[in-house]
Design a protein around this motif. Structure first.
Motif, PDB file in Angstrom:
ATOM      1  N   LEU A 127      -8.271   7.989  -8.464  1.00 39.06           N
ATOM      2  CA  LEU A 127      -7.840   8.871  -9.549  1.00 39.06           C
ATOM      3  C   LEU A 127      -7.758   8.114 -10.867  1.00 39.06           C
ATOM      4  N   GLU A 168      -6.335   6.688  -2.885  1.00 37.32           N
ATOM      5  CA  GLU A 168      -6.349   7.918  -3.689  1.00 37.32           C
ATOM      6  C   GLU A 168      -5.893   7.651  -5.115  1.00 37.32           C
ATOM      7  N   GLU A 204      -4.486   4.736   2.709  1.00 34.33           N
ATOM      8  CA  GLU A 204      -5.241   5.860   2.119  1.00 34.33           C
ATOM      9  C   GLU A 204      -4.597   6.361   0.823  1.00 34.33           C
ATOM     10  N   ALA A 205      -3.274   6.419   0.788  1.00 36.84           N
ATOM     11  CA  ALA A 205      -2.587   6.901  -0.417  1.00 36.84           C
ATOM     12  C   ALA A 205      -2.854   5.980  -1.605  1.00 36.84           C
ATOM     13  N   LEU A 232      -2.090  14.653  -7.229  1.00 38.85           N
ATOM     14  CA  LEU A 232      -2.076  14.366  -5.798  1.00 38.85           C
ATOM     15  C   LEU A 232      -1.119  15.283  -5.044  1.00 38.85           C
TER      16      LEU A 232
END
Length: 148
Positions: A44, A40, A36-37, A60
């Protein structure tokens, strides 16, 4: 105003919807999901091409060394490119690779198909209500982003 119970149920439903949609989309695409990171970071960078690693960490709300690790892993996977800023060689600018663009587009096609199928299973008033909520969810997202 909504009750605490209604708000809790809403939050839980959104969270489970996100997790289930993510798992099923990856299964449908026959691909291992990225952490998930990492997703993200990719989202972005897609929204703000040439963003710096420092800016990613700030947006973040995470440590610079965490972002550095994520960027390294995404670069090693061929999904992200790091370029030195010509005006300040200490700054690293990030951009997606073509492979990342293709992967993200493929994911979105599979996610849209899953949502289309699920929405079709709802009765017409429920389907209309869910779709009518989209602008309000966007507003909620904007309100949450504006808060520290």
């Amino acid at each position: 105003m909504a009750t605490d119970e209604e708000i809790a149920r809403f939050g839980a439903s959104l969270g489970e919807l996100h997790r289930l949609l993510r798992r099923r989309t990856h299964a449908r695409a026959d691909r291992e999901p990225l952490p998930e990171a990492q997703v993200e970071v990719l989202l972005l960078v897609r929204a703000a091409p040439e963003i710096s690693g420092k800016e990613v960490a700030a947006r973040l709300g995470t440590a610079a060394n965490t972002v550095s690790t994520l960027v390294r892993d995404l670069t090693d996977a061929g999904l992200l490119v790091r370029d030195r800023d010509p005006a300040d060689r200490r700054v690293v600018r990030l951009r997606l690779t073509e492979a990342a663009h293709r992967r993200m587009a493929d994911y979105e096609v599979h996610r849209a198909a899953l949502l289309t199928e699920a929405l079709a299973a709802l009765d017409p008033p429920a389907r209309a209500a869910v779709l009518a909520a989209a602008p309000h969810l966007d507003a909620l997202l904007t309100a949450l982003r504006a808060r520290p």
